[in-house]
Design a protein around this motif. Structure first.
Motif, short mmCIF file in Angstrom:
data_model
loop_
_atom_site.label_atom_id
_atom_site.label_comp_id
_atom_site.label_asym_id
_atom_site.label_seq_id
_atom_site.Cartn_x
_atom_site.Cartn_y
_atom_site.Cartn_z
N ALA A 1 0.83 -1.21 0.00
CA ALA A 1 0.00 0.00 0.00
C ALA A 1 0.86 1.25 0.00
O ALA A 1 0.63 2.18 -0.78
CB ALA A 1 -0.91 -0.02 1.22
N MET A 2 1.88 1.26 0.84
CA MET A 2 2.73 2.45 0.97
C MET A 2 3.62 2.63 -0.25
O MET A 2 3.92 3.75 -0.66
CB MET A 2 3.57 2.31 2.23
N GLY A 3 4.04 1.53 -0.85
CA GLY A 3 4.92 1.61 -2.01
C GLY A 3 4.23 1.96 -3.31
O GLY A 3 4.88 2.24 -4.31
N GLY A 4 2.88 1.93 -3.33
CA GLY A 4 2.15 2.40 -4.49
C GLY A 4 1.44 1.36 -5.32
O GLY A 4 0.57 1.71 -6.13
N ILE A 5 1.77 0.08 -5.16
CA ILE A 5 1.20 -0.91 -6.07
C ILE A 5 -0.27 -1.17 -5.81
O ILE A 5 -1.04 -1.44 -6.73
CB ILE A 5 2.01 -2.23 -6.00
N ARG A 6 -0.70 -1.07 -4.54
CA ARG A 6 -2.10 -1.35 -4.24
C ARG A 6 -3.03 -0.33 -4.88
O ARG A 6 -4.10 -0.68 -5.39
CB ARG A 6 -2.32 -1.38 -2.72
N TYR A 7 -2.66 0.94 -4.85
CA TYR A 7 -3.54 1.98 -5.36
C TYR A 7 -3.87 1.78 -6.84
O TYR A 7 -4.99 2.07 -7.28
CB TYR A 7 -2.92 3.37 -5.16
N ILE A 8 -2.92 1.29 -7.62
CA ILE A 8 -3.14 1.19 -9.06
C ILE A 8 -3.52 -0.22 -9.50
O ILE A 8 -3.58 -0.49 -10.71
CB ILE A 8 -1.89 1.65 -9.84
N THR A 9 -3.81 -1.13 -8.55
CA THR A 9 -4.15 -2.50 -8.90
C THR A 9 -5.65 -2.73 -8.76
O THR A 9 -6.24 -2.45 -7.71
CB THR A 9 -3.40 -3.49 -7.99
N GLY A 10 -6.27 -3.22 -9.82
CA GLY A 10 -7.70 -3.51 -9.80
C GLY A 10 -8.44 -2.77 -10.88
O GLY A 10 -7.84 -2.16 -11.78
N ASP A 11 -9.75 -2.85 -10.82
CA ASP A 11 -10.61 -2.22 -11.81
C ASP A 11 -11.02 -0.82 -11.38
O ASP A 11 -11.21 -0.56 -10.19
CB ASP A 11 -11.87 -3.06 -12.04
N PRO A 12 -11.21 0.08 -12.33
CA PRO A 12 -11.70 1.42 -11.98
C PRO A 12 -13.07 1.31 -11.30
O PRO A 12 -13.89 0.45 -11.63
CB PRO A 12 -11.83 2.10 -13.35
N GLY A 13 -13.30 2.17 -10.33
CA GLY A 13 -14.57 2.15 -9.64
C GLY A 13 -14.66 1.17 -8.50
O GLY A 13 -15.69 1.08 -7.82
N HIS A 14 -13.60 0.38 -8.29
CA HIS A 14 -13.56 -0.56 -7.18
C HIS A 14 -12.38 -0.21 -6.27
O HIS A 14 -11.41 0.40 -6.71
CB HIS A 14 -13.41 -2.00 -7.69
N PRO A 15 -12.42 -0.63 -5.01
CA PRO A 15 -11.29 -0.38 -4.11
C PRO A 15 -10.03 -1.07 -4.62
O PRO A 15 -10.10 -2.02 -5.40
CB PRO A 15 -11.76 -0.98 -2.78
N PRO A 16 -8.87 -0.61 -4.18
CA PRO A 16 -7.61 -1.25 -4.60
C PRO A 16 -7.63 -2.74 -4.30
O PRO A 16 -8.20 -3.19 -3.29
CB PRO A 16 -6.56 -0.53 -3.76
N ALA A 17 -7.00 -3.50 -5.17
CA ALA A 17 -7.03 -4.96 -5.07
C ALA A 17 -5.64 -5.52 -4.74
O ALA A 17 -4.62 -4.88 -4.99
CB ALA A 17 -7.52 -5.57 -6.38
N ARG A 18 -5.66 -6.70 -4.18
CA ARG A 18 -4.42 -7.45 -3.96
C ARG A 18 -4.07 -8.18 -5.24
O ARG A 18 -4.94 -8.58 -6.02
CB ARG A 18 -4.63 -8.44 -2.81
N THR A 19 -2.78 -8.42 -5.47
CA THR A 19 -2.37 -9.10 -6.71
C THR A 19 -2.60 -10.59 -6.67
O THR A 19 -2.50 -11.25 -7.70
CB THR A 19 -0.88 -8.83 -7.00
N GLY A 20 -2.87 -11.18 -5.51
CA GLY A 20 -3.11 -12.62 -5.43
C GLY A 20 -1.94 -13.39 -4.87
O GLY A 20 -2.05 -14.59 -4.60
N ILE A 21 -0.79 -12.75 -4.70
CA ILE A 21 0.38 -13.35 -4.07
C ILE A 21 0.94 -12.34 -3.07
O ILE A 21 0.55 -11.17 -3.07
CB ILE A 21 1.47 -13.72 -5.09
N SER A 22 1.88 -12.80 -2.25
CA SER A 22 2.51 -11.90 -1.27
C SER A 22 3.62 -11.10 -1.97
O SER A 22 4.82 -11.31 -1.74
CB SER A 22 3.07 -12.72 -0.11
#
Length: 401
Positions: free
Chosen positions: A149-170
């Motif tokens: 989240a802090m490094g930036g990947i969570r904010y840009i992961t997922g579909d528009p209009g939905h909350p940030p998504a996890r990539t599915g792995i750690s």
């Protein structure tokens, strides 16, 4: 069983402390390339990764045999003075220590770097944490998800209009471990030239940040904030997932001018490559939605296999979105031995991903699956520290090992 002596890191001994994923994945990578990795675990409990995983046939974690492969398990209670003494003695005879405790933990145990370096001037201490070893956030508990989240990947992961998504792995933990491994190898190279060790400080949030391409200058110089875009790459087209007649989804990436020309020809629409709204990179980006609709209408008329055959023959990058089932069936995976199979004493044939990257002269290998808790305790303490059976029994009676 593969021979460790010919592997590129066969001359290195690693003491792995810590648990879960960020530190242990670094140990896995070093072990894959031949380092002797001695994992110190708490007596009776061990690393929680031994219990992780949704599916646990016969009560066995399917994660542990992978992340602990090629390692030796030695029990040692680091919260006791005797355990700290054992660890210090092992570290004095080793090249690299990998730990992922909260900053200050080693120092409280009398295992700070200055103390360890007094015994072993060439020691490399690899420290993997959420926020690094200094800074206002350093004392905080830091998990991989927070670093993502802090490094930036969570904010840009997922579909528009939905909350940030996890990539599915750690992802955050794994990236920090990969950068920690690079740091360890760089430090080992430096030690070869100077004889001096050093500290490798790998923070999860910084490992994620390192992957964020031009996100920072985009904001600082233009005020552009990247947003979630789902399957597409903004202003880069075509690069998306498209339907097929048999219900599969195929990813096609044909955004370069010459490649788009080949796609247009394969579609039977060569005129698209010269149409003003699709003729160059910028035009295709501006008209992405229209172009995706045209391609989807075409792919939906063909089954996946003939569609892929046509695209590959035309030199257009395309492929299925693989699941584990697809990987096991794929001839390219088989030809490159991307998946290897070892024998688990209770579960039988046990498949897992192979060592990456491949080295032509000194390849790494998976020599054995993750060990039982304390499987190598006696061997290591006898061979490296010269402890006899009487001392080992006394340590075990006091719960130190």
């Amino acid at each position: 069983m593969a021979d460790r002596s010919t592997a590129p890191l066969a001359d290195l001994r690693v003491i792995e402390m810590g648990q879960l994923l960020a530190g242990p994945f670094c140990g896995q990578l070093l072990g894959d390339l031949g380092a002797e990795v001695i994992k110190l675990e708490s007596p009776g409990r061990g690393d929680p990764m031994r219990e992780w995983g949704r599916e646990k046939p016969r009560g066995r974690s399917l994660w542990w045999p992978v992340v602990a492969r090629n390692k030796k398990s030695v029990t040692c209670d680091l919260r006791t003075s005797e355990g700290q003494g054992l660890a210090r003695a092992l570290i004095a005879r080793s090249d690299i220590v990998v730990e992922n405790f909260r900053p200050g933990t080693l120092e409280r145990w009398g295992l700070d770097y200055e103390t360890l370096r007094a015994d072993n001037p060439g020691l490399i201490l690899v420290r993997v944490t959420g926020y690094g070893q200094h800074g206002p956030y350093a004392p905080r508990a830091g998990y991989g998800s927070i670093g993502e989240a802090m490094g930036g990947i969570r904010y840009i992961t997922g579909d528009p209009g939905h909350p940030p998504a996890r990539t599915g792995i750690s992802l955050g933990d794994s990236l920090a471990a990969v950068f920690a491994t690079i740091g360890a190898l760089a430090a080992a190279h430096h030690r070869g030239n100077t004889g001096r060790g050093q500290i490798v400080d790998s923070a999860i949030y910084e490992a994620v940040l390192a992957m964020m391409e031009s996100l920072l200058p985009e904001w600082a110089l233009t005020g552009y904030q990247r947003e979630r875009t789902g399957a597409v790459l903004p202003n880069v087209a075509p690069s998306n997932v498209y339907p097929t007649a048999d219900g599969e989804m195929i990813l096609i990436a044909a955004n370069q001018d010459s490649v788009f020309g080949r796609l247009a020809a394969a579609m039977g629409r060569p005129e698209l490559a010269t149409a003003p709204r699709f003729a160059d990179h910028a035009a295709r980006g501006e008209n992405m939605a229209e172009l995706d609709d045209l391609i989807a209408a075409w792919t939906a008329t063909l089954a996946a296999e003939p569609l892929l055959r046509l695209l590959h023959e035309a030199g257009v990058p395309a492929g299925r979105i693989y699941t584990a089932r697809d990987m096991f069936a794929d001839p390219h995976f088989a030809a490159r031995e991307a998946i290897v199979r070892l024998i688990h004493p209770e579960l039988g044939e046990f498949p897992m991903q192979n060592v990456v990257p491949k080295l032509s002269e000194t390849p790494g290998a998976i020599r054995h699956l993750g060990p039982e808790l304390g499987e190598h305790t006696g061997q290591v303490y006898r061979e490296l520290l010269g402890l006899d059976d009487e001392r080992l029994t006394a340590l075990a009676d006091r719960g130190v090992i």
